[in-house]
Enzyme design. Sequence first.
Site, PDB file in Angstrom:
ATOM      1  N   LYS A 108      37.538  53.039 107.703  1.00 22.88           N
ATOM      2  CA  LYS A 108      38.794  52.871 107.191  1.00 22.88           C
ATOM      3  C   LYS A 108      39.320  53.812 106.381  1.00 22.88           C
ATOM      4  O   LYS A 108      40.852  53.777 106.107  1.00 22.88           O
ATOM      5  CB  LYS A 108      38.674  51.519 106.403  1.00 22.88           C
ATOM      6  CG  LYS A 108      38.210  50.417 106.995  1.00 22.88           C
ATOM      7  CD  LYS A 108      39.100  49.365 106.430  1.00 22.88           C
ATOM      8  CE  LYS A 108      37.943  48.612 105.369  1.00 22.88           C
ATOM      9  NZ  LYS A 108      38.383  47.303 104.813  1.00 22.88           N
ATOM     10  N   LYS A 189      34.384  41.835 114.633  1.00 23.05           N
ATOM     11  CA  LYS A 189      34.103  40.503 114.122  1.00 23.05           C
ATOM     12  C   LYS A 189      35.621  40.079 113.659  1.00 23.05           C
ATOM     13  O   LYS A 189      36.463  40.688 113.388  1.00 23.05           O
ATOM     14  CB  LYS A 189      33.368  41.108 112.690  1.00 23.05           C
ATOM     15  CG  LYS A 189      34.087  41.440 111.593  1.00 23.05           C
ATOM     16  CD  LYS A 189      33.331  41.624 110.293  1.00 23.05           C
ATOM     17  CE  LYS A 189      34.478  42.108 109.216  1.00 23.05           C
ATOM     18  NZ  LYS A 189      33.977  42.539 107.862  1.00 23.05           N
ATOM     19  N   LYS A 192      39.562  39.160 107.962  1.00 17.38           N
ATOM     20  CA  LYS A 192      40.718  38.633 107.243  1.00 17.38           C
ATOM     21  C   LYS A 192      41.914  39.167 107.747  1.00 17.38           C
ATOM     22  O   LYS A 192      43.075  38.768 107.677  1.00 17.38           O
ATOM     23  CB  LYS A 192      40.451  38.741 105.740  1.00 17.38           C
ATOM     24  CG  LYS A 192      39.718  37.807 105.195  1.00 17.38           C
ATOM     25  CD  LYS A 192      39.762  38.099 103.635  1.00 17.38           C
ATOM     26  CE  LYS A 192      38.556  37.495 102.853  1.00 17.38           C
ATOM     27  NZ  LYS A 192      37.661  38.880 102.848  1.00 17.38           N
TER      28      LYS A 192
HETATM   29  P1  TYM Z   1      34.447  39.898 102.662  1.00 17.25           P
HETATM   30  O1  TYM Z   1      35.195  39.622 101.709  1.00 17.25           O
HETATM   31  O2  TYM Z   1      34.714  40.914 103.925  1.00 17.25           O
HETATM   32  O3  TYM Z   1      33.794  38.987 103.301  1.00 17.25           O
HETATM   33  C1  TYM Z   1      33.251  37.788 102.350  1.00 17.25           C
HETATM   34  C2  TYM Z   1      32.119  37.083 103.186  1.00 17.25           C
HETATM   35  O4  TYM Z   1      32.393  36.810 104.345  1.00 17.25           O
HETATM   36  C3  TYM Z   1      31.275  37.145 105.265  1.00 17.25           C
HETATM   37  N1  TYM Z   1      31.924  37.330 106.614  1.00 17.25           N
HETATM   38  C4  TYM Z   1      31.510  37.039 107.756  1.00 17.25           C
HETATM   39  N2  TYM Z   1      30.461  36.280 107.995  1.00 17.25           N
HETATM   40  C5  TYM Z   1      30.495  35.960 109.470  1.00 17.25           C
HETATM   41  N3  TYM Z   1      31.251  36.604 110.248  1.00 17.25           N
HETATM   42  C6  TYM Z   1      32.329  37.116 110.153  1.00 17.25           C
HETATM   43  N4  TYM Z   1      33.327  37.483 110.922  1.00 17.25           N
HETATM   44  C7  TYM Z   1      32.478  37.458 108.713  1.00 17.25           C
HETATM   45  N5  TYM Z   1      33.695  38.241 108.107  1.00 17.25           N
HETATM   46  C8  TYM Z   1      33.106  37.875 106.635  1.00 17.25           C
HETATM   47  C9  TYM Z   1      30.882  38.556 104.607  1.00 17.25           C
HETATM   48  O5  TYM Z   1      29.783  38.898 105.295  1.00 17.25           O
HETATM   49  C10 TYM Z   1      31.016  38.253 103.029  1.00 17.25           C
HETATM   50  O6  TYM Z   1      29.594  37.572 102.842  1.00 17.25           O
HETATM   51  N6  TYM Z   1      32.128  43.634 100.075  1.00 17.25           N
HETATM   52  C11 TYM Z   1      32.170  42.200 100.195  1.00 17.25           C
HETATM   53  C12 TYM Z   1      32.529  41.488  99.033  1.00 17.25           C
HETATM   54  C13 TYM Z   1      31.672  41.639  97.815  1.00 17.25           C
HETATM   55  C14 TYM Z   1      30.511  41.161  97.565  1.00 17.25           C
HETATM   56  C15 TYM Z   1      29.869  41.550  96.182  1.00 17.25           C
HETATM   57  C16 TYM Z   1      29.614  40.377  98.380  1.00 17.25           C
HETATM   58  C17 TYM Z   1      31.957  42.216  96.564  1.00 17.25           C
HETATM   59  N7  TYM Z   1      30.996  42.302  95.859  1.00 17.25           N
HETATM   60  C18 TYM Z   1      28.794  41.319  95.894  1.00 17.25           C
HETATM   61  C19 TYM Z   1      28.320  39.913  97.906  1.00 17.25           C
HETATM   62  C20 TYM Z   1      27.850  40.550  96.568  1.00 17.25           C
HETATM   63  C21 TYM Z   1      33.189  41.772 101.165  1.00 17.25           C
HETATM   64  O7  TYM Z   1      34.157  42.918 101.490  1.00 17.25           O
HETATM   65  O8  TYM Z   1      33.269  40.478 101.786  1.00 17.25           O
END
Ligand code: TYM
Length: 319
Positions: A108, A189, A192
Site C-alpha cells: 500500500k 480478500k 472494507k
Molecule cells: P481490519 O480492520 O482490517 O479488520 C478487522 C478484523 O476483521 C478481519 N478481516 C477478515 N477476516 C476474514 N475475511 C476477511 N475478508 C477479512 N477482512 C478483515 C481482520 O483479520 C481483523 O481481525 N490491523 C487490524 C486492526 C488492529 C488490530 C489491533 C487487530 C489494530 N490493532 C490489535 C488485533 C489486535 C486491521 O486492520 O483489521
Amino acid sequence: MTHLSLLKPTGHLTLGNHLGALRPMREQAVDDVCFYGVADLHALTVAHDPARLRILVREMTTLLLAVGLEPATLFVQSHVPAHSELAYLLECTAHTGELNRMIQFKEKGRSNPATRASLYTYPVLMAADILLYRAARVPVGDDQRQHVELTRDLALRFNREYGEVFTVPEIVTPAAGARVMDLQYPTTKMGKSHENGAGIVYLLDPPDVVRRKVARAVTDSDTGPDAVRRDRATKPGVTNLVDILEACGGSAEGITSYGALKAAVTDAVVDELAPVQRRYAELAADPGRVDSVFAAGAARCREVTAPVLEAARIAIGLG
Ligand code: TYM
C-alpha cells in the site's frame, strides 16, 4: 485468559470482518477477559476525511454492541493514550528491516513518497495495542498473521533486553471464515475499502442487497455434476461461496447448481445478519447508551494498562 482485538474504522464493516473476527470475538467474550475496540488511530494511516471518520467510528461502536460483544470491555483506541505512549517505546525496539518486510506497507505504501509515516509504523502501534493488555490471545482473520508474528518478536526482544514485561501473544483464527474473499474478485480478500463495493457484503446491507450481490458473484463455467465443490486454485469463486455458506452454519451437501448454491448462501447470510441489524436499529436510536458503554470501557482500559506502561517505562530506563 485475556483476549484483545481491534477493528479499523476505514469503511463499513463487512461479512469478512464478521466471520473472521467479530463472531469469534463474541464467542470468547462469554468466558474470558476480553478487550475489544475501534482502532481509530490506525484509520489515520491512510488519506482520511475527519468528518467521515467520526461517522464511521460511531457506526462501528454501535455495531460492536449490536453484534453482542458487550460482555467484553469495549473501547476506542484514542481514548486510551497509553496505546500511543507504548507504541513509541516499541518503535525503539523494532527494526526498520522488520517493518520493511510488512506486506501491507509493501503493497500500500512503499513506492509512494507521500505515504504517511504512520503507515510504516502501523504494525508497531498494533503491537502496542496487544502488549499493553498482556493479551495471551488475539482473535483475528488470517490477514493479520504477519502483524501478530511481529508483535511476538517485539515482545520477546523487549523482555530479553529489558526484563520480563510483556506476555507473548498467540493468534487465534476461526476454522471457517478466516479469509472471506471478494465476491467479484475471489482471489482478493473482501476488504472494507475496495473501490467497487459490488463484491462486498456489508453487515448493514438489507436482504435484497445481499441477494443481488450474491446472485452476481463470480463463479465459473463448470457444469459438471460435482461443480459445487471447493478447489481454491481453479474454482476460487465457488470455493468462497461454499466457505461462506459453511461459516454461516449451512452446508453445500446435495447442492449441484450454482443457482441453488447462491440461494442457500443468500439465506444463510441474511439469517446471520438479521439479528445484528435489528439490534443496530435499536441502538442507533439510543446513542447515549453506546457512549456510556464506551466511556466506561475506556476508563477501565486506562486503569488496567497504566501499570503495564509504567513497567515498560521503568524497564527501558525512563522514570
Ligand atoms: P481490519 O480492520 O482490517 O479488520 C478487522 C478484523 O476483521 C478481519 N478481516 C477478515 N477476516 C476474514 N475475511 C476477511 N475478508 C477479512 N477482512 C478483515 C481482520 O483479520 C481483523 O481481525 N490491523 C487490524 C486492526 C488492529 C488490530 C489491533 C487487530 C489494530 N490493532 C490489535 C488485533 C489486535 C486491521 O486492520 O483489521
